[in-house]
Motif scaffolding. Structure first.
Motif, mmCIF file in Angstrom:
data_model
loop_
_atom_site.group_PDB
_atom_site.id
_atom_site.type_symbol
_atom_site.label_atom_id
_atom_site.label_comp_id
_atom_site.label_asym_id
_atom_site.label_seq_id
_atom_site.Cartn_x
_atom_site.Cartn_y
_atom_site.Cartn_z
ATOM 1 N N VAL A 50 0.840 -1.203 0.000
ATOM 2 C CA VAL A 50 0.000 0.000 0.000
ATOM 3 C C VAL A 50 0.874 1.252 0.000
ATOM 4 C CG1 VAL A 50 -1.770 1.303 1.263
ATOM 5 C CG2 VAL A 50 -1.993 -1.163 1.010
ATOM 6 N N PHE A 51 2.028 1.201 0.660
ATOM 7 C CA PHE A 51 2.950 2.329 0.592
ATOM 8 C C PHE A 51 3.361 2.591 -0.856
ATOM 9 C CE2 PHE A 51 7.131 4.224 0.322
ATOM 10 C CZ PHE A 51 6.997 5.337 1.134
ATOM 11 N N ALA A 52 3.796 1.551 -1.546
ATOM 12 C CA ALA A 52 4.236 1.706 -2.940
ATOM 13 C C ALA A 52 3.079 2.170 -3.818
ATOM 14 C CB ALA A 52 4.820 0.396 -3.460
ATOM 15 N N GLY A 53 1.926 1.539 -3.661
ATOM 16 C CA GLY A 53 0.762 1.933 -4.453
ATOM 17 C C GLY A 53 0.290 3.332 -4.126
ATOM 18 N N GLY A 54 0.317 3.687 -2.849
ATOM 19 C CA GLY A 54 -0.092 5.028 -2.435
ATOM 20 C C GLY A 54 0.846 6.098 -2.939
ATOM 21 N N TRP A 55 2.124 5.810 -2.947
ATOM 22 C CA TRP A 55 3.126 6.749 -3.470
ATOM 23 C C TRP A 55 2.857 7.011 -4.946
ATOM 24 C CZ3 TRP A 55 9.093 5.495 -3.280
ATOM 25 C CH2 TRP A 55 9.824 6.601 -3.710
ATOM 26 N N TRP A 56 2.662 5.922 -5.703
ATOM 27 C CA TRP A 56 2.372 6.043 -7.130
ATOM 28 C C TRP A 56 1.061 6.793 -7.352
ATOM 29 C CZ3 TRP A 56 -1.845 3.945 -9.732
ATOM 30 C CH2 TRP A 56 -1.835 4.135 -11.113
ATOM 31 N N ALA A 57 0.009 6.392 -6.623
ATOM 32 C CA ALA A 57 -1.309 7.008 -6.797
ATOM 33 C C ALA A 57 -1.268 8.494 -6.452
ATOM 34 C CB ALA A 57 -2.340 6.287 -5.933
ATOM 35 N N THR A 58 -0.565 8.846 -5.403
ATOM 36 C CA THR A 58 -0.447 10.259 -5.011
ATOM 37 C C THR A 58 0.250 11.059 -6.104
ATOM 38 O OG1 THR A 58 -0.422 9.684 -2.668
ATOM 39 C CG2 THR A 58 0.474 11.839 -3.257
ATOM 40 N N ALA A 59 1.308 10.506 -6.655
ATOM 41 C CA ALA A 59 2.016 11.192 -7.744
ATOM 42 C C ALA A 59 1.092 11.395 -8.942
ATOM 43 C CB ALA A 59 3.259 10.405 -8.148
ATOM 44 N N GLN A 60 0.294 10.387 -9.248
ATOM 45 C CA GLN A 60 -0.637 10.494 -10.379
ATOM 46 C C GLN A 60 -1.732 11.527 -10.110
ATOM 47 O OE1 GLN A 60 -0.207 8.734 -13.377
ATOM 48 N NE2 GLN A 60 1.721 8.342 -12.321
ATOM 49 N N MET A 61 -2.291 11.478 -8.899
ATOM 50 C CA MET A 61 -3.420 12.349 -8.563
ATOM 51 C C MET A 61 -3.018 13.813 -8.403
ATOM 52 S SD MET A 61 -5.548 9.926 -5.915
ATOM 53 C CE MET A 61 -6.765 11.209 -5.557
ATOM 54 N N THR A 62 -1.767 14.056 -8.067
ATOM 55 C CA THR A 62 -1.340 15.436 -7.811
ATOM 56 C C THR A 62 -0.533 16.036 -8.964
ATOM 57 O OG1 THR A 62 0.635 14.682 -6.623
ATOM 58 C CG2 THR A 62 -1.356 15.125 -5.308
ATOM 59 N N ALA A 75 -4.550 6.760 1.490
ATOM 60 C CA ALA A 75 -3.719 5.547 1.503
ATOM 61 C C ALA A 75 -2.588 5.695 2.504
ATOM 62 C CB ALA A 75 -3.172 5.264 0.101
ATOM 63 N N ASP A 76 -2.112 6.928 2.673
ATOM 64 C CA ASP A 76 -1.043 7.185 3.640
ATOM 65 C C ASP A 76 -1.508 6.930 5.068
ATOM 66 O OD1 ASP A 76 -2.717 9.416 3.119
ATOM 67 O OD2 ASP A 76 -1.212 10.845 3.805
ATOM 68 N N ALA A 133 4.966 13.518 -3.632
ATOM 69 C CA ALA A 133 4.183 12.342 -3.260
ATOM 70 C C ALA A 133 4.863 11.520 -2.171
ATOM 71 C CB ALA A 133 3.926 11.476 -4.494
ATOM 72 N N LEU A 134 6.186 11.454 -2.180
ATOM 73 C CA LEU A 134 6.886 10.705 -1.138
ATOM 74 C C LEU A 134 6.652 11.339 0.231
ATOM 75 C CD1 LEU A 134 8.721 8.384 -0.324
ATOM 76 C CD2 LEU A 134 10.687 9.853 -0.843
ATOM 77 N N GLY A 135 6.666 12.656 0.305
ATOM 78 C CA GLY A 135 6.402 13.343 1.566
ATOM 79 C C GLY A 135 5.010 13.053 2.097
ATOM 80 N N VAL A 136 4.034 12.963 1.186
ATOM 81 C CA VAL A 136 2.661 12.637 1.585
ATOM 82 C C VAL A 136 2.633 11.293 2.308
ATOM 83 C CG1 VAL A 136 0.342 12.064 0.725
ATOM 84 C CG2 VAL A 136 1.602 14.009 -0.243
ATOM 85 N N MET A 137 3.363 10.331 1.775
ATOM 86 C CA MET A 137 3.382 8.996 2.375
ATOM 87 C C MET A 137 4.264 8.946 3.623
ATOM 88 S SD MET A 137 1.255 7.386 0.475
ATOM 89 C CE MET A 137 1.427 5.748 1.164
ATOM 90 N N LEU A 138 5.434 9.606 3.568
ATOM 91 C CA LEU A 138 6.404 9.491 4.657
ATOM 92 C C LEU A 138 5.939 10.103 5.969
ATOM 93 C CD1 LEU A 138 9.950 10.068 3.114
ATOM 94 C CD2 LEU A 138 8.969 7.958 4.033
#
Length: 164
Positions: A50-62, A75-76, A133-138
Motif C-alpha cells: 500500500v505504501f508503494a501503491g499510495g506513493w504512485w497514486a499520489t504522484a498520479q493524482m497530484t 492511503a497514507d 508524493a513521497l512526503g505525503v506517504m512518509l
C-alpha cells in the motif's frame, strides 16, 4: 481511475468530515483481516504494497496540481495506522494469541497515530513539509512509527509497572 481508487482507498477519502480519520478507521478492520489471514508477515507485506501503491497514486493524482497533499488521499493513513498496529500484530502472531485480546492497544494505536498525524511533531513535520508524493506517504509512516513506539511504551507500563 486506478490511481484514484488506490489513493482514496476505494472512495473512503471522500467521506467528510475528517477524511484522514476515516482512512485510519477503515485501516483497523483491514489490519485485523490481514492479521487473521496471514499474521504479522502479511500485515507488513500489505503495508509495503500500500505504501508503494499510495506513493504512485499520489504522484498520479497530484501531477500538475498546486495541492501536493489533497485530503481525499488516505492511503497514507492506512499505511501509518498499520505501522501503529504492528507491535500488536507481532505480539499476537509470535505468542499465538487472538489479536483483539489486546483491544486497549488498538485504541492507543489509533489515538496515538491520529495525534501524531495531526500534530506533525519533529520528523513528521519535516516529511510533511516536502512538496511531493513521497512526503505525503512518509509523514504518515513516521507518525505510525511514533505511534507504534507509544504503544510499546504504554504496554510496558501497563504490564510491567501496573501488572495488568
Amino acid at each position: 481511475m486506478i490511481a484514484r481508487m488506490i489513493g482514496t482507498v476505494c472512495g473512503v477519502g471522500y467521506l467528510r468530515p475528517a477524511p484522514g480519520t476515516w482512512g485510519s478507521l477503515v485501516a483497523l478492520p483491514l489490519a485485523w483481516a490481514l492479521h487473521i489471514l496471514g499474521g504479522f508477515p502479511l500485515l507488513v507485506l500489505a503495508a509495503l504494497a500500500v505504501f508503494a501503491g499510495g506513493w504512485w497514486a499520489t504522484a498520479q493524482m497530484t501531477a500538475g496540481q498546486s495541492d501536493h497533499d489533497p485530503s481525499e488521499i488516505v492511503a497514507d493513513e492506512v499505511v501509518g495506522q498499520w505501522i501503529a498496529l504492528a507491535p500488536l500484530s507481532y505480539a499476537a502472531w509470535d505468542r499465538g494469541i487472538e489479536v483483539l485480546v489486546m483491544w486497549p492497544g488498538w485504541i492507543a494505536a489509533f489515538a496515538l497515530f491520529r495525534l501524531f498525524d495531526i500534530w506533525n511533531p519533529w520528523l513528521v513535520g519535516q516529511a510533511d513539509a516536502r512538496v511531493d508524493a513521497l512526503g505525503v506517504m512518509l509523514d504518515d509512516v513516521i507518525a505510525g512509527v511514533f505511534a507504534a513506539l507509544g504503544v510499546l511504551v504504554l504496554a510496558g507500563f501497563a504490564h510491567g509497572v501496573l501488572r495488568v
